[in-house]
Motif scaffolding. Structure first.
Motif, PDB file in Angstrom:
ATOM      1  N   ILE A  44     -36.197  -6.560  -6.571  1.00 39.34           N
ATOM      2  CA  ILE A  44     -36.509  -6.404  -5.154  1.00 39.34           C
ATOM      3  C   ILE A  44     -37.267  -5.094  -5.007  1.00 39.34           C
ATOM      4  O   ILE A  44     -36.832  -4.054  -5.517  1.00 39.34           O
ATOM      5  CB  ILE A  44     -35.223  -6.368  -4.298  1.00 39.34           C
ATOM      6  CG1 ILE A  44     -34.515  -7.711  -4.367  1.00 39.34           C
ATOM      7  CG2 ILE A  44     -35.539  -5.987  -2.858  1.00 39.34           C
ATOM      8  CD1 ILE A  44     -33.161  -7.734  -3.677  1.00 39.34           C
ATOM      9  N   GLU A  45     -38.381  -5.163  -4.324  1.00 37.58           N
ATOM     10  CA  GLU A  45     -39.169  -3.952  -4.111  1.00 37.58           C
ATOM     11  C   GLU A  45     -38.526  -3.161  -2.987  1.00 37.58           C
ATOM     12  O   GLU A  45     -38.414  -3.630  -1.860  1.00 37.58           O
ATOM     13  CB  GLU A  45     -40.614  -4.306  -3.756  1.00 37.58           C
ATOM     14  CG  GLU A  45     -41.492  -3.100  -3.598  1.00 37.58           C
ATOM     15  CD  GLU A  45     -42.925  -3.460  -3.288  1.00 37.58           C
ATOM     16  OE1 GLU A  45     -43.765  -2.552  -3.321  1.00 37.58           O
ATOM     17  OE2 GLU A  45     -43.208  -4.633  -3.015  1.00 37.58           O
ATOM     18  N   GLU A  46     -38.064  -1.974  -3.331  1.00 38.97           N
ATOM     19  CA  GLU A  46     -37.424  -1.131  -2.341  1.00 38.97           C
ATOM     20  C   GLU A  46     -38.413  -0.083  -1.876  1.00 38.97           C
ATOM     21  O   GLU A  46     -38.950   0.678  -2.667  1.00 38.97           O
ATOM     22  CB  GLU A  46     -36.186  -0.467  -2.926  1.00 38.97           C
ATOM     23  CG  GLU A  46     -35.085  -1.478  -3.228  1.00 38.97           C
ATOM     24  CD  GLU A  46     -33.814  -0.816  -3.729  1.00 38.97           C
ATOM     25  OE1 GLU A  46     -33.578   0.362  -3.414  1.00 38.97           O
ATOM     26  OE2 GLU A  46     -33.069  -1.495  -4.436  1.00 38.97           O
ATOM     27  N   VAL A  47     -38.647  -0.064  -0.571  1.00 37.74           N
ATOM     28  CA  VAL A  47     -39.517   0.937   0.016  1.00 37.74           C
ATOM     29  C   VAL A  47     -38.631   2.107   0.423  1.00 37.74           C
ATOM     30  O   VAL A  47     -37.688   1.926   1.204  1.00 37.74           O
ATOM     31  CB  VAL A  47     -40.260   0.368   1.258  1.00 37.74           C
ATOM     32  CG1 VAL A  47     -41.128   1.427   1.895  1.00 37.74           C
ATOM     33  CG2 VAL A  47     -41.065  -0.855   0.869  1.00 37.74           C
ATOM     34  N   PRO A  48     -38.865   3.292  -0.126  1.00 34.62           N
ATOM     35  CA  PRO A  48     -37.988   4.420   0.205  1.00 34.62           C
ATOM     36  C   PRO A  48     -38.140   4.835   1.665  1.00 34.62           C
ATOM     37  O   PRO A  48     -39.226   4.780   2.236  1.00 34.62           O
ATOM     38  CB  PRO A  48     -38.469   5.527  -0.733  1.00 34.62           C
ATOM     39  CG  PRO A  48     -39.882   5.184  -1.045  1.00 34.62           C
ATOM     40  CD  PRO A  48     -39.963   3.673  -1.004  1.00 34.62           C
ATOM     41  N   LEU A  49     -37.025   5.223   2.252  1.00 35.01           N
ATOM     42  CA  LEU A  49     -37.045   5.735   3.620  1.00 35.01           C
ATOM     43  C   LEU A  49     -37.657   7.129   3.579  1.00 35.01           C
ATOM     44  O   LEU A  49     -37.245   7.978   2.778  1.00 35.01           O
ATOM     45  CB  LEU A  49     -35.617   5.797   4.174  1.00 35.01           C
ATOM     46  CG  LEU A  49     -35.469   6.312   5.596  1.00 35.01           C
ATOM     47  CD1 LEU A  49     -36.142   5.361   6.582  1.00 35.01           C
ATOM     48  CD2 LEU A  49     -34.001   6.471   5.940  1.00 35.01           C
ATOM     49  N   MET A  50     -38.650   7.353   4.407  1.00 34.89           N
ATOM     50  CA  MET A  50     -39.330   8.644   4.437  1.00 34.89           C
ATOM     51  C   MET A  50     -38.912   9.431   5.680  1.00 34.89           C
ATOM     52  O   MET A  50     -38.763   8.867   6.763  1.00 34.89           O
ATOM     53  CB  MET A  50     -40.847   8.454   4.443  1.00 34.89           C
ATOM     54  CG  MET A  50     -41.389   7.734   3.216  1.00 34.89           C
ATOM     55  SD  MET A  50     -41.042   8.577   1.668  1.00 34.89           S
ATOM     56  CE  MET A  50     -42.244   9.888   1.733  1.00 34.89           C
ATOM     57  N   VAL A  51     -38.720  10.724   5.498  1.00 38.06           N
ATOM     58  CA  VAL A  51     -38.382  11.624   6.594  1.00 38.06           C
ATOM     59  C   VAL A  51     -39.679  12.266   7.074  1.00 38.06           C
ATOM     60  O   VAL A  51     -40.423  12.840   6.278  1.00 38.06           O
ATOM     61  CB  VAL A  51     -37.388  12.716   6.146  1.00 38.06           C
ATOM     62  CG1 VAL A  51     -37.104  13.688   7.278  1.00 38.06           C
ATOM     63  CG2 VAL A  51     -36.105  12.074   5.635  1.00 38.06           C
ATOM     64  N   VAL A  52     -39.952  12.140   8.378  1.00 39.20           N
ATOM     65  CA  VAL A  52     -41.147  12.739   8.967  1.00 39.20           C
ATOM     66  C   VAL A  52     -40.761  14.095   9.536  1.00 39.20           C
ATOM     67  O   VAL A  52     -39.979  14.189  10.483  1.00 39.20           O
ATOM     68  CB  VAL A  52     -41.748  11.836  10.075  1.00 39.20           C
ATOM     69  CG1 VAL A  52     -43.007  12.471  10.648  1.00 39.20           C
ATOM     70  CG2 VAL A  52     -42.023  10.437   9.544  1.00 39.20           C
ATOM     71  N   LYS A  53     -41.296  15.142   8.918  1.00 42.85           N
ATOM     72  CA  LYS A  53     -40.981  16.502   9.324  1.00 42.85           C
ATOM     73  C   LYS A  53     -41.707  16.858  10.622  1.00 42.85           C
ATOM     74  O   LYS A  53     -42.631  16.171  11.035  1.00 42.85           O
ATOM     75  CB  LYS A  53     -41.391  17.489   8.223  1.00 42.85           C
ATOM     76  CG  LYS A  53     -40.782  17.170   6.870  1.00 42.85           C
ATOM     77  CD  LYS A  53     -39.302  17.280   6.928  1.00 42.85           C
ATOM     78  CE  LYS A  53     -38.828  18.256   5.888  1.00 42.85           C
ATOM     79  NZ  LYS A  53     -37.421  18.541   5.972  1.00 42.85           N
ATOM     80  N   LYS A  54     -41.289  17.973  11.230  1.00 41.01           N
ATOM     81  CA  LYS A  54     -41.888  18.406  12.504  1.00 41.01           C
ATOM     82  C   LYS A  54     -43.393  18.640  12.385  1.00 41.01           C
ATOM     83  O   LYS A  54     -44.132  18.403  13.327  1.00 41.01           O
ATOM     84  CB  LYS A  54     -41.207  19.688  13.002  1.00 41.01           C
ATOM     85  CG  LYS A  54     -39.788  19.464  13.468  1.00 41.01           C
ATOM     86  CD  LYS A  54     -39.136  20.781  13.876  1.00 41.01           C
ATOM     87  CE  LYS A  54     -37.671  20.560  14.188  1.00 41.01           C
ATOM     88  NZ  LYS A  54     -36.990  21.828  14.457  1.00 41.01           N
ATOM     89  N   ASP A  55     -43.845  19.096  11.204  1.00 40.67           N
ATOM     90  CA  ASP A  55     -45.276  19.374  11.018  1.00 40.67           C
ATOM     91  C   ASP A  55     -46.061  18.143  10.550  1.00 40.67           C
ATOM     92  O   ASP A  55     -47.242  18.239  10.243  1.00 40.67           O
ATOM     93  CB  ASP A  55     -45.476  20.538  10.043  1.00 40.67           C
ATOM     94  CG  ASP A  55     -44.997  20.230   8.629  1.00 40.67           C
ATOM     95  OD1 ASP A  55     -44.536  19.088   8.373  1.00 40.67           O
ATOM     96  OD2 ASP A  55     -45.080  21.129   7.771  1.00 40.67           O
TER      97      ASP A  55
END
Length: 171
Positions: A44-55
């Motif tokens: 299963i292709e897992e797309v990593p959860l990305m954290v969007v920083k303030k900048d």
């Protein structure tokens, strides 16, 4: 599937079975042209959860980073490792339920603040002082005052509840 031996693109599946506790499927294939067998795996292709920083920068969600920060905030406090681990698991579950691909760092920060406020006031203030980037003592005092105001409000509510439960005196 392209044959690794002759490059022909048609094959037949000879055997298929689950492996790695159901995390993948192993298939034995036979090339239609050259007759040689080879093995492929499906995951299963897992797309990593990305954290969007303030900048605007993005980085992978890392529960260890959250745990390390909370451990630092709870240092020298009467909080068990189990409670900290439960808190981190709760935060991670909340984030994963609410977001598929990207989560704003602000959401994670506010969630950590909320959970730490419920767990331990000192740990909460430690986290808040870094997260809110207090510039001076006045900001710090304002945050402490809001905690004390909430405690006073809670104490008043509890005091009123205990009065109403007693009922009228008969005598």
């Amino acid at each position: 599937m392209k044959c690794p031996f002759c490059g022909y693109i048609e094959d037949k599946v000879v055997d298929s079975r689950s492996s790695s506790e159901g995390a993948s499927v192993r298939r034995r294939r036979e090339c239609i042209k050259c007759g040689r067998r080879f093995t492929t795996y499906e995951y299963i292709e897992e797309v990593p959860l990305m954290v969007v920083k303030k900048d605007g920068r993005r980085e992978p969600f890392d529960r260890k980073k959250i745990q390390a920060g909370i451990m630092k905030d709870c240092e020298k406090r009467p909080i068990s490792i189990e409670k900290i681990e439960d808190l981190v698991i709760n935060i991670e579950r909340t984030v994963l339920k609410k977001f598929d691909r990207e989560v704003p760092s602000v959401f994670i920060g506010e969630l950590i603040m909320q959970k730490l406020a419920e767990l331990d006031e000192v740990a909460y203030v430690r986290f808040a002082s870094v997260y809110r980037q207090f510039k001076d003592v006045n900001q710090f005092m304002k945050e402490l005052k809001s905690i004390l105001d909430k405690e006073d409000s809670f104490a008043k509510i509890m005091k009123n509840k205990s009065k109403t439960k007693r009922g009228p005196k008969h005598g």
